[in-house]
Every structure is written in C-alpha cells, then in structure tokens.
Write a protein that holds these residues in place. Structure first.
Motif, short mmCIF file in Angstrom:
data_model
loop_
_atom_site.label_atom_id
_atom_site.label_comp_id
_atom_site.label_asym_id
_atom_site.label_seq_id
_atom_site.Cartn_x
_atom_site.Cartn_y
_atom_site.Cartn_z
N THR A 110 0.74 -1.32 0.00
CA THR A 110 -0.07 -0.03 0.03
C THR A 110 0.87 1.39 0.03
O THR A 110 0.29 2.33 -0.35
N GLY A 111 2.10 1.30 0.47
CA GLY A 111 2.97 2.29 0.36
C GLY A 111 3.09 2.89 1.97
O GLY A 111 2.21 2.74 2.61
N ALA A 112 4.19 3.56 2.35
CA ALA A 112 4.21 4.03 3.64
C ALA A 112 4.44 5.63 3.26
O ALA A 112 4.90 6.19 2.13
N VAL B 111 7.23 10.90 1.38
CA VAL B 111 8.25 11.82 1.81
C VAL B 111 9.45 11.77 0.81
O VAL B 111 9.90 12.73 0.31
N ALA B 112 10.07 10.65 0.72
CA ALA B 112 11.17 10.54 -0.48
C ALA B 112 10.98 10.83 -1.59
O ALA B 112 11.81 11.39 -2.38
N ALA C 17 9.13 3.09 -5.11
CA ALA C 17 9.34 1.66 -5.56
C ALA C 17 10.63 1.04 -4.51
O ALA C 17 10.64 -0.10 -4.11
N LEU C 18 11.78 1.76 -4.35
CA LEU C 18 12.70 1.56 -3.62
C LEU C 18 12.25 1.18 -2.36
O LEU C 18 12.88 0.25 -1.51
N ILE D 29 6.51 -6.45 -7.08
CA ILE D 29 5.69 -5.20 -7.40
C ILE D 29 6.85 -4.01 -7.48
O ILE D 29 7.06 -3.44 -8.56
N SER D 30 7.61 -4.04 -6.49
CA SER D 30 8.48 -3.06 -6.44
C SER D 30 9.74 -3.19 -7.42
O SER D 30 10.04 -2.05 -7.92
#
Length: 205
Positions: free
Chosen positions: A91-93, A98-99, A133-134, A185-186
């Motif tokens: 889902t993403g953090a 921020v990055a 993605a990283l 996925i990443s």
C-alpha cells in the motif's frame, strides 16, 4: 576345744542358665544381633532417598511456563510485524511519499534553469517513482525475512517442549506471501516493467 567349721561360699560356682531361666532369657535378648532391627530402618531411608531423587528429576525436567510464554509471545509478535510490513510494502508508507516528494523537489530545482521535456520527466517524475518503488521494496524484503525467521526458528537452538502454535505459522506465512508479492511489484516499478515513463512528443512544426 572343739571348733565348728564355718560356712564358706564357693565363689567359683556360678548360676547356670538352667538355675535362672529368667536371666538366661534376658541375656539372650540383649545379645541378639543389632543389625536385625537396623535393617528395616535402613531400607526405609533408602526408599525415602529414592523418592526424593525422583521428585528432583521431575522438577528439573518440567519446562518453565514463563519461559515458554516468552518464546511464544516473541514469535507471535515477529509474525504480526512481518504481515504488517508486507501490507505496508503493497500500500505504500509515508516514508516513501516523503522520499518521492523530495526527489520531485530536487528535480524541479535541477530543471529550473531550462531543460528538455524528456529531462524534466525523468528528473521530476521518474526519480520520484523509482524512489517510491525502492522504499516499498525495502519493506517487502523485511517482511519476507521476518516471516522466514519465524518459520525457521524451531530448526535452530534447543527444541521447544510445545510445538509452535498454528496461528503464528499462519501469520508468518502471510507475511512471507505479502513480502514476496511486494518485492516483485517493487522490482517491476523500479525497472519500469509495468509502466514506462511518459515520452515527450516532438514539437509540431
């Protein structure tokens, strides 16, 4: 002058057992072997010592319930963290956002002096996309490693007295599955396998 012989007691004569039956019985009782009465006491002492040794062995072999509980809590918490990290990877953090915003700002600064459309797309959009993605991939790898650690923990160290609860293994498997999916996925996002960067069209003219 006639003298009457006095009575003299012959000290050499001793009463025989036949003359004093009560005394002979008492002497026989006194001269009996003392080990005859000591044998039952010794056997009782050995039995008590054996019972105490068995009780000590049972107490030593019993596992500490508090130690078992601590091991279960640690494995369960690690499994839950693994599954949570797997969900975050999909889902993403906030750290990824921020990055990505930081990379977008840096791209705008670098292209402010004038640059081509392709360079602007790469610096402003592409770098932010790859950074997201990283970061998601790092969370996915952590979820995968923690889940594998929980499942492989019974194979290392001393064997536990109780098997690992089923729910811990289920949550750890979920963390491994989510982590593996997040890594795939990443990787696809980072290498532009799913969606490629937009391409600037040639100006008409």
């Amino acid at each position: 002058m006639n003298t009457t012989p006095s009575k003299t007691t012959d000290l050499s004569k001793t009463a025989s057992p036949a003359d004093d039956p009560g005394k002979s019985t008492a002497d026989a009782a006194v001269t009996e072997d003392p080990t005859a009465t000591a044998a039952p006491t010794e056997a009782t002492g050995k039995a008590e010592a054996t019972d105490e040794a068995e009780d000590d062995d049972l107490e030593f072999d019993e596992p500490d319930p508090f130690t078992e509980a601590r091991h279960g809590v640690g494995a369960g918490a690690t499994a839950v963290v693994s599954a949570a990290l797997g969900i975050v990877a999909l889902t993403g953090a906030w750290s990824g956002r921020v990055a990505a915003e930081r990379e977008t700002l840096m791209g705008q600064i670098q292209t402010a002096g004038g640059s081509s459309a392709a360079q602007q797309i790469s610096e402003i959009y592409g770098d932010a996309w790859h950074t997201t993605a990283l970061v998601n991939g790092v969370f996915a790898v952590l979820a995968l490693l923690l889940g594998a650690l929980v499942l492989s923990s019974p194979s290392f160290g001393p064997a536990a007295a109780r098997p690992q609860p089923a729910w811990i293994r289920a949550v750890a498997l979920a963390g491994i599955a989510l982590g593996t999916l997040g890594v795939l996925i990443s990787a696809g996002m980072y290498f532009d396998l799913f969606l490629s960067l937009p391409e600037a069209g040639t100006p008409a003219g």
